[in-house]
Design a protein around this motif. Sequence first.
Motif, mmCIF file in Angstrom:
data_model
loop_
_atom_site.group_PDB
_atom_site.id
_atom_site.type_symbol
_atom_site.label_atom_id
_atom_site.label_comp_id
_atom_site.label_asym_id
_atom_site.label_seq_id
_atom_site.Cartn_x
_atom_site.Cartn_y
_atom_site.Cartn_z
ATOM 1 N N VAL A 19 0.845 -1.182 0.000
ATOM 2 C CA VAL A 19 0.000 0.000 0.000
ATOM 3 C C VAL A 19 0.886 1.239 0.000
ATOM 4 O O VAL A 19 1.893 1.295 0.696
ATOM 5 C CB VAL A 19 -0.922 -0.030 1.242
ATOM 6 C CG1 VAL A 19 -1.677 1.267 1.403
ATOM 7 C CG2 VAL A 19 -1.873 -1.221 1.150
ATOM 8 N N LYS A 219 -9.916 5.661 0.325
ATOM 9 C CA LYS A 219 -8.558 5.362 0.772
ATOM 10 C C LYS A 219 -8.244 3.883 0.607
ATOM 11 O O LYS A 219 -9.150 3.057 0.504
ATOM 12 C CB LYS A 219 -8.330 5.803 2.221
ATOM 13 C CG LYS A 219 -9.194 5.065 3.209
ATOM 14 C CD LYS A 219 -8.867 5.487 4.641
ATOM 15 C CE LYS A 219 -9.826 4.764 5.578
ATOM 16 N NZ LYS A 219 -9.848 5.155 6.924
ATOM 17 N N VAL A 220 -6.962 3.602 0.560
ATOM 18 C CA VAL A 220 -6.503 2.220 0.526
ATOM 19 C C VAL A 220 -5.531 2.052 1.682
ATOM 20 O O VAL A 220 -4.564 2.802 1.797
ATOM 21 C CB VAL A 220 -5.826 1.874 -0.813
ATOM 22 C CG1 VAL A 220 -5.241 0.475 -0.776
ATOM 23 C CG2 VAL A 220 -6.815 2.004 -1.959
ATOM 24 N N THR A 221 -5.840 1.112 2.562
ATOM 25 C CA THR A 221 -5.017 0.970 3.768
ATOM 26 C C THR A 221 -4.459 -0.437 3.876
ATOM 27 O O THR A 221 -4.888 -1.342 3.175
ATOM 28 C CB THR A 221 -5.863 1.241 5.033
ATOM 29 O OG1 THR A 221 -6.976 0.359 5.012
ATOM 30 C CG2 THR A 221 -6.354 2.669 5.084
ATOM 31 N N GLU A 222 -3.514 -0.567 4.781
ATOM 32 C CA GLU A 222 -2.954 -1.888 5.040
ATOM 33 C C GLU A 222 -3.856 -2.624 6.020
ATOM 34 O O GLU A 222 -4.370 -2.017 6.957
ATOM 35 C CB GLU A 222 -1.578 -1.726 5.687
ATOM 36 C CG GLU A 222 -0.466 -2.183 4.779
ATOM 37 C CD GLU A 222 0.862 -2.055 5.460
ATOM 38 O OE1 GLU A 222 1.209 -2.958 6.229
ATOM 39 O OE2 GLU A 222 1.522 -1.025 5.229
ATOM 40 N N ILE B 127 -8.649 -6.156 -1.305
ATOM 41 C CA ILE B 127 -8.180 -6.322 -2.683
ATOM 42 C C ILE B 127 -6.776 -6.941 -2.624
ATOM 43 O O ILE B 127 -6.200 -7.044 -1.534
ATOM 44 C CB ILE B 127 -8.157 -4.971 -3.461
ATOM 45 C CG1 ILE B 127 -7.412 -3.885 -2.664
ATOM 46 C CG2 ILE B 127 -9.581 -4.506 -3.762
ATOM 47 C CD1 ILE B 127 -7.272 -2.562 -3.412
ATOM 48 N N ASN B 131 -4.120 -8.064 0.838
ATOM 49 C CA ASN B 131 -2.946 -7.289 1.229
ATOM 50 C C ASN B 131 -3.224 -5.789 1.270
ATOM 51 O O ASN B 131 -2.370 -5.000 1.669
ATOM 52 C CB ASN B 131 -1.767 -7.584 0.307
ATOM 53 C CG ASN B 131 -1.179 -8.945 0.601
ATOM 54 O OD1 ASN B 131 -0.911 -9.273 1.753
ATOM 55 N ND2 ASN B 131 -1.031 -9.774 -0.417
ATOM 56 N N ALA B 132 -4.413 -5.404 0.839
ATOM 57 C CA ALA B 132 -4.833 -4.013 0.957
ATOM 58 C C ALA B 132 -6.339 -3.987 1.186
ATOM 59 O O ALA B 132 -7.055 -4.899 0.780
ATOM 60 C CB ALA B 132 -4.477 -3.247 -0.324
ATOM 61 N N LEU B 133 -6.785 -2.956 1.879
ATOM 62 C CA LEU B 133 -8.214 -2.776 2.106
ATOM 63 C C LEU B 133 -8.614 -1.469 1.452
ATOM 64 O O LEU B 133 -7.984 -0.435 1.676
ATOM 65 C CB LEU B 133 -8.522 -2.713 3.607
ATOM 66 C CG LEU B 133 -8.054 -3.917 4.439
ATOM 67 C CD1 LEU B 133 -8.390 -3.689 5.914
ATOM 68 C CD2 LEU B 133 -8.698 -5.208 3.941
ATOM 69 N N GLU B 134 -9.668 -1.536 0.641
ATOM 70 C CA GLU B 134 -10.058 -0.328 -0.074
ATOM 71 C C GLU B 134 -11.388 0.165 0.483
ATOM 72 O O GLU B 134 -12.302 -0.627 0.715
ATOM 73 C CB GLU B 134 -10.061 -0.664 -1.572
ATOM 74 C CG GLU B 134 -11.256 -0.353 -2.361
ATOM 75 C CD GLU B 134 -11.157 -0.824 -3.828
ATOM 76 O OE1 GLU B 134 -10.274 -0.352 -4.561
ATOM 77 O OE2 GLU B 134 -11.991 -1.641 -4.237
ATOM 78 N N THR B 135 -11.468 1.460 0.731
ATOM 79 C CA THR B 135 -12.733 2.066 1.151
ATOM 80 C C THR B 135 -13.322 2.763 -0.056
ATOM 81 O O THR B 135 -12.706 3.675 -0.609
ATOM 82 C CB THR B 135 -12.516 3.090 2.284
ATOM 83 O OG1 THR B 135 -11.814 2.441 3.345
ATOM 84 C CG2 THR B 135 -13.843 3.627 2.818
#
Lengths: 249, 314
Positions: A19, A219-222, B127, B131-135
């Motif tokens: 990320v 947003k894209v988070t870990e 996603i 390994n990543a979380l997208e809002t």
Amino acid sequence: MKVLVPVKRVIDYNVKARVKPDQTGVDLANVKMSMNPFDEIGVEEAVRLKEKGAVEEIVVVSIGPAQAQETIRTALAMGADRGILIQTDADPEPLAVAKLLKAVVGEESPGFIIMGKQAIDGDNNAVGQMLAALLDWPQATFASKVELSGKSAKVTREVDGGLQTLDVDLPAVITADLRLNEPRYASLPNIMKAKKKPIDTKSPADYGVDVAPRLKVLKVTEPPKRSAGIKVETAADLVMKLKNEAGVL
Amino acid sequence: MAVLVIADHHEGVVRDTTNKTVTAAQGFGGDIDILVAGKGVDSAAKAAAGIAGVRKVLTADSDALGQGLAEAFEATVVPLAAGYDAVLIPSTSQGKNVAPRIAAKLDVSLISDIIEVVDAKTFVRPIYAGNALETVQTSDAKVVATVRPTVFKAAAEGGSASVEKAGAAGAPAHTRFVSEEMVKSDRPELGAAKIVVSGGRAMGSAEEFQRVIEPLADLLGAAVGASRAAVDAGYAPNDYQVGQTGKVVAPSLYIAVGISGAIQHLAGMKDSKVIVAINKDADAPIFQVADYGLVADYKTAIPELTEALKAAGK
Ligand SMILES: Cc1cc2nc3c(=O)[nH]c(=O)nc-3n(C[C@H](O)[C@H](O)[C@H](O)COP(=O)(O)OP(=O)(O)OC[C@H]3O[C@@H](n4cnc5c(N)ncnc54)[C@H](O)[C@@H]3O)c2cc1C
Ligand SMILES: Nc1ncnc2c1ncn2[C@@H]1O[C@H](COP(=O)(O)O)[C@@H](O)[C@H]1O
């Protein structure tokens, strides 16, 4: 019969996505990119059907940046006949991809479409089903076996709990699961030959499709990190810890 | 605001994935209805009506729905969707099969595998193999989403919703159901089990998988899972696969035996409460997520583990 095989250029499956610190997305700079593994399976299936004489022409389509040409070339080296690159630097959402593919179907009139069940970047698992809906075609998703018989295809599907077999009239959309086949590596002579196979370059506008995103990425988070635990010496030690420390037995 | 939840049910029983999807629907802050579509759905509909907080249950009954045909689900759900702001479907293989088809017909995006409802238009989803979380925030008029059940608590029982018949689509023109081959097992379902024991490529054969993994699972009352490598090699049935493209599980205890811990496998089990890894390679990546790691050959470790469990009263 002609078959259409969509292929997406994605992060290589061996690479762990990172990320970006500003949380705007995943860092793809200098990251190895490859054909989506499920799409390789789709290409392989098409090539095998062609080798068996059930298919005459394999057309691959990719929607993506200029480099998606390489992905198309990989498919051509595996045995596909020609490619269409719909070039865009936007990463269109599944619905827009399905609309573009529908437009390609309008021009190419394939006997069926075989594609991956899921792209391993967005993990959407959506385009095949969406495309089938837009075309009003039958769908056979998560295929682990495909038998073509003239006007229809008998498809075995991997579902929760086991397997299901459907018979779908053609034209239809089939999406590939992992165990449909094992994709081949392209041989050097075939890689050379693929360089001469034609690729048409188009843009989304050529098909009159609006690819504007419907989803705004805030947003894209870990994900929360799991910390590594401890090593235990013996099985007895493990059972004691599971019972007394973790309380899960 | 009204949300339609499409039930996951089997042989008259509503799976708790449905209750969990109802919990996700509560995040929208409106009325919640449940559609029970299938063949012979009366008892499942009754069960769905007992989920707390549900306004009404709709039933749709036809052979094609019982066979899970996506075309029939599309034709049944799309007309109903006019009365709802959102359609939520548990992220099972059937949910994944039908949800995108419904979304496309409604000309809206599909939001896959949501793990959090921030508000009625904003969702979090994994996603890149988690390994990543997208809002994401949608601008579509309607939401169609699949819900990852493992992360939501099951909505409680205690409701008494009314049950109504809805229109059910019949056989589609171009798809015929041929057959179904379901794996029969008395073990708990993989997605719902409190304990999961999974085996990997190290097993080397189907016989060995059955000899090593299954008795351990039975001793623990656990479900059995597998890595892709084990499934591909034919050691275990396909629907045992845990991972990015298989099942996502989050039991209280996950025991990985002879599994290296590839990112695609981790994507399906790293939200388990406690993870145990048994692997003879001390550097196997699985140890990076394991709470308890045992570096050992499973051939000696599993018999010892079995003994120790029995000694501890299992
Ligand atoms: C598109 C795509 C999707 C995928 N989806 C999934 C998925 O959903 N789920 C999934 O699991 N994988 C998936 N994979 C595959 C994944 O990348 C790995 O190949 C797979 O998980 C490896 O399985 P494994 O750990 O059993 O085998 P290996 O990686 O070969 O590991 C075997 C392990 O066993 C250990 N071992 C060997 N002998 C012994 C012994 N006697 N005692 C103890 N330990 C021993 C070894 O040290 C090793 O760590 C996917 C791959 C792709 C490309
Ligand atoms: N940009 C794209 N170009 C070509 N094919 C695509 C593209 N995006 C998705 N697909 C196809 O749709 C399948 C499912 O993708 P998805 O629904 O995004 O998980 C993939 O396996 C591809 O076959």
